[in-house]
Design an enzyme around this catalytic site. Sequence first.
Site, PDB file in Angstrom:
ATOM      1  N   TRP A 298       0.796  -0.985   0.052  1.00  0.00           N
ATOM      2  CA  TRP A 298      -0.031   0.182  -0.174  1.00  0.00           C
ATOM      3  C   TRP A 298       0.836   1.084   0.009  1.00  0.00           C
ATOM      4  O   TRP A 298       0.316   2.185   0.081  1.00  0.00           O
ATOM      5  CB  TRP A 298      -0.907  -0.040   1.313  1.00  0.00           C
ATOM      6  CG  TRP A 298      -2.218  -0.765   0.927  1.00  0.00           C
ATOM      7  CD1 TRP A 298      -3.394  -0.587   0.812  1.00  0.00           C
ATOM      8  CD2 TRP A 298      -2.171  -2.419   1.300  1.00  0.00           C
ATOM      9  NE1 TRP A 298      -4.215  -1.507   0.704  1.00  0.00           N
ATOM     10  CE2 TRP A 298      -3.585  -2.831   1.184  1.00  0.00           C
ATOM     11  CE3 TRP A 298      -1.139  -3.404   1.777  1.00  0.00           C
ATOM     12  CZ2 TRP A 298      -3.924  -3.859   1.278  1.00  0.00           C
ATOM     13  CZ3 TRP A 298      -1.565  -4.492   1.976  1.00  0.00           C
ATOM     14  CH2 TRP A 298      -2.906  -5.233   1.819  1.00  0.00           C
ATOM     15  N   CYS A 333      -6.593  -4.887  -1.551  1.00  0.00           N
ATOM     16  CA  CYS A 333      -7.775  -5.749  -1.131  1.00  0.00           C
ATOM     17  C   CYS A 333      -8.611  -6.263  -2.395  1.00  0.00           C
ATOM     18  O   CYS A 333      -8.932  -7.481  -2.494  1.00  0.00           O
ATOM     19  CB  CYS A 333      -8.674  -4.995  -0.352  1.00  0.00           C
ATOM     20  SG  CYS A 333      -9.628  -3.511  -0.920  1.00  0.00           S
ATOM     21  N   HIS A 392     -13.566  -1.650   1.240  1.00  0.00           N
ATOM     22  CA  HIS A 392     -12.831  -2.882   1.558  1.00  0.00           C
ATOM     23  C   HIS A 392     -13.300  -3.870   0.687  1.00  0.00           C
ATOM     24  O   HIS A 392     -14.572  -4.213   0.966  1.00  0.00           O
ATOM     25  CB  HIS A 392     -12.786  -3.135   2.895  1.00  0.00           C
ATOM     26  CG  HIS A 392     -11.873  -4.427   3.345  1.00  0.00           C
ATOM     27  ND1 HIS A 392     -10.790  -4.702   2.582  1.00  0.00           N
ATOM     28  CD2 HIS A 392     -12.167  -5.506   3.987  1.00  0.00           C
ATOM     29  CE1 HIS A 392     -10.246  -5.775   3.034  1.00  0.00           C
ATOM     30  NE2 HIS A 392     -11.075  -6.542   3.898  1.00  0.00           N
ATOM     31  N   ASP A 415     -12.034 -13.666   3.820  1.00  0.00           N
ATOM     32  CA  ASP A 415     -10.923 -12.577   3.476  1.00  0.00           C
ATOM     33  C   ASP A 415      -9.718 -12.873   3.438  1.00  0.00           C
ATOM     34  O   ASP A 415      -9.231 -13.178   4.317  1.00  0.00           O
ATOM     35  CB  ASP A 415     -11.414 -11.346   4.444  1.00  0.00           C
ATOM     36  CG  ASP A 415     -10.749  -9.859   3.825  1.00  0.00           C
ATOM     37  OD1 ASP A 415      -9.981  -9.949   2.806  1.00  0.00           O
ATOM     38  OD2 ASP A 415     -11.132  -9.040   4.676  1.00  0.00           O
ATOM     39  N   ASN A 455     -20.132  -2.592  11.766  1.00  0.00           N
ATOM     40  CA  ASN A 455     -20.971  -2.097  12.653  1.00  0.00           C
ATOM     41  C   ASN A 455     -20.345  -1.127  13.725  1.00  0.00           C
ATOM     42  O   ASN A 455     -20.973  -0.549  14.628  1.00  0.00           O
ATOM     43  CB  ASN A 455     -21.681  -3.174  13.496  1.00  0.00           C
ATOM     44  CG  ASN A 455     -22.772  -3.863  12.814  1.00  0.00           C
ATOM     45  OD1 ASN A 455     -23.938  -3.279  12.523  1.00  0.00           O
ATOM     46  ND2 ASN A 455     -22.171  -5.243  12.542  1.00  0.00           N
ATOM     47  N   ASP A 457     -19.209   2.073  15.712  1.00  0.00           N
ATOM     48  CA  ASP A 457     -19.429   3.642  15.932  1.00  0.00           C
ATOM     49  C   ASP A 457     -18.231   4.576  15.529  1.00  0.00           C
ATOM     50  O   ASP A 457     -16.986   4.201  16.053  1.00  0.00           O
ATOM     51  CB  ASP A 457     -19.916   3.839  17.218  1.00  0.00           C
ATOM     52  CG  ASP A 457     -20.885   2.897  17.655  1.00  0.00           C
ATOM     53  OD1 ASP A 457     -21.670   2.564  16.669  1.00  0.00           O
ATOM     54  OD2 ASP A 457     -21.410   2.642  18.627  1.00  0.00           O
ATOM     55  N   GLU A 509     -32.114  -3.957  15.325  1.00  0.00           N
ATOM     56  CA  GLU A 509     -30.565  -3.621  15.440  1.00  0.00           C
ATOM     57  C   GLU A 509     -30.187  -3.320  16.804  1.00  0.00           C
ATOM     58  O   GLU A 509     -28.783  -3.907  17.227  1.00  0.00           O
ATOM     59  CB  GLU A 509     -30.368  -2.267  14.648  1.00  0.00           C
ATOM     60  CG  GLU A 509     -28.956  -1.825  14.563  1.00  0.00           C
ATOM     61  CD  GLU A 509     -28.549  -0.325  14.499  1.00  0.00           C
ATOM     62  OE1 GLU A 509     -27.584   0.153  14.107  1.00  0.00           O
ATOM     63  OE2 GLU A 509     -29.661   0.191  15.171  1.00  0.00           O
ATOM     64  N   TYR A 575      -6.978   4.788   0.135  1.00  0.00           N
ATOM     65  CA  TYR A 575      -8.260   4.261   0.254  1.00  0.00           C
ATOM     66  C   TYR A 575      -8.644   3.624   1.537  1.00  0.00           C
ATOM     67  O   TYR A 575      -9.780   3.232   1.924  1.00  0.00           O
ATOM     68  CB  TYR A 575      -8.900   3.409  -0.956  1.00  0.00           C
ATOM     69  CG  TYR A 575      -8.180   1.887  -1.006  1.00  0.00           C
ATOM     70  CD1 TYR A 575      -9.100   0.858  -0.427  1.00  0.00           C
ATOM     71  CD2 TYR A 575      -6.929   1.417  -1.506  1.00  0.00           C
ATOM     72  CE1 TYR A 575      -8.649  -0.324  -0.477  1.00  0.00           C
ATOM     73  CE2 TYR A 575      -6.528   0.240  -1.124  1.00  0.00           C
ATOM     74  CZ  TYR A 575      -7.252  -0.844  -0.778  1.00  0.00           C
ATOM     75  OH  TYR A 575      -7.286  -1.918  -0.563  1.00  0.00           O
TER      76      TYR A 575
END
Length: 742
Positions: A298, A333, A392, A415, A455, A457, A509, A575
Amino acid sequence: MSEQGALATPSPAPPPPIGRPPKVSNRGRASGPVDSSNAESTDVPEIEYFGAPGPRGYPPMTDYLDIWDVDMIKRPDESNKLEHHTTLYQSDYLIVRRGQEFQVKITFNRPYKPHEDKFAVEFAIGSSPQFSKGTYAAVFPQRERQSTWNGRITESSENVITMGITPAADCIVGKYHMYVAVLTPFGIRRTRRDANRDLYILFNPWVEADAVFLDDDTEREECVMNEVGIIYHGSYDDVAERNWNYGQFNYGVLDACLYIMDRCEMPITNRGDPIKVTRKASAMLNSRDDDGVLVGNWTGDYTYGVAPTSWTGSTDILLSYASSKMPVCYAQCWVYAAVFNSFLRCLGIPSRVVTNFYSAHDNNGNLKTDIILDENGRINRQSTRDSIWNYHCWNECYMSRPDLPQGFGGWQVVDATPQETSDGMYRCGPASVKAIKHGQICFQYDAAFVFAEVNSDVVFYSQNRDGTMEPVKVNRTHVGRMVLTKTPGGETRRDITDQYKFPEGTAEERTVLEKAEEYGCKREKSNPPPADVDLILPTLEISVGKDFELDVEFVNLSDQQRTVEAYVSGSMMYYTGVSSDEFLFLTPTVTIQPQKRKKELVKVESNDYMKHLVEQANLHFIVTGKIKETNQIVTAMQVVTLHNPKLTVKVSGRSRVNEEMLATVEFTNPFSFSLEGVYIRMEGPGVMETKSRYYSLITGGSSLIWSELFIPQRAGKTRVYATLDCPALRQVLGQASVTIKP
């Protein structure tokens, strides 16, 4: 012992080797080495006699049934490859799928007599075939002598019989050797080892008994048979497409995929389990700890390899790895995900590339991505360690999960991009998408990590002079904003965000997040009151090299005048969310009347950002500030992805199989400066192998035209892709669609 030997001073032990520990064999622990190479095989005797020979030796077996010929029925237009959906594989060998019958024709020296003659078709894989390990199978024509593989005679005519063979639906996937063995009173006589009778057995998503069964014709056709890939990138509000040739049927790719499993010494006995295959492959597709397929980079410096933005397909990468036995440089990625997709589809596991926009890479193992501000509201880049990737890419593969409670099979996240270690290696998955959506992050493998990617925050902290920090704003909707994949059978994008998470703010949720906390995921509990001044940054589409204006809008929601001491920061950003050089910093003070809006105009000149440009050309704007009257902190972020110039790709000719056609790439350098060290690559699934051209210099304002002849090998709708890449300009793409007639 001699006197000299008894008195001699013992020499010191040699020092331990530096680096990797020496390889230790299984001697003393097991009777033989673990069978972990599909390329290795053992010689099976042509004749096995029963008991010891008599006084005159072993009797001749010429009076018994003999095999003259074996026809594997392996041409692309014959029944085996047609019925097993393997006609597209560029291979001279028979390729079939497990759990489904295929046929072979056997010619004997005389007519076969079912009640007198006894024979079996034997299949062996690896260096020590054993029935108990599943590496050896004998298939009999009689129903009363069936093994885990089934056999039957479907046709008999004089000396020739056609035998139907059904491999077990959970058999080992790989390359088998086949023999025909005849039983006589004195022993077993076999056909000689013949490479032309080798065959490949793959996973079978068409058969319900197989763990990878996918009961959706359109989805299965897309996720197993389609070579034309579209991978999404860019940003949430400015999505771009990248074309990719998966090339899973190209010559040598299947052998390269089997070599990958050999290279990591995966036991042959595990290669029928898609859970173990995908987990092992997610580690082997990167080179971090096992000399796997691709080297991640990268940095922007790709001197010793191919820039990730330059690749157009997987074939060159896989063939290069298999031939050189060395990791291929370089990947990011989407390259990892695309090559992994080729691996999975080649072996018959349904798979697709998925892009998560605003993907959290959290360094603390919690569900928070921390952004640190000083007490005046200015971002502290040294203390901010967590990153949010603009996007990603990972893979989803389809399989049952007998190791999990019922209902968690289906799509699984895997992944290969090396981010964090899992069980000591850089790998991720398979993690059930349904488990991620329902907060069951205790289920193996790595569900908690993927859950955090969609998910987390975003928590803004204000750092006081004494080092203490307090949250001033929590954004619970930024991460995992949108998850996209290609629409099955189409060329449009499909939003699958609802497969990963319930709508923001719903009762479902909240229940999921509470469940995730029960399993140890920490969230930010505080809920700072919102500031009474709102910040709005516009969505912009700007071409690289252009000046533009950024309107920062301040909205006063209160009934009193507000003054904001603001910081406007513009920096280059990879990115991956990692910031590079800051090219813009302003400190305006803005006064807003009650219930009014006010725009602060920020001029951004190309001269300021072009000299700091990094690949994929992302400008990251963060506006923060402190409200003078209330001491509240306000924040807003916006990523502007600069649009690169395009390549023009044109295809001309009769568009027929085996008739010559012409592909032309055109490009004009739109800048005032020259582009140096320019590589252009071009390829097309089923029609054109990878071709490349190097240009040492393209002066500012000048154009180039590059044409290549090609001969399409098969009919159907496809594309021709091209990329242009140089140190000063990455990710210049172009494509042309073409329909080839028979």
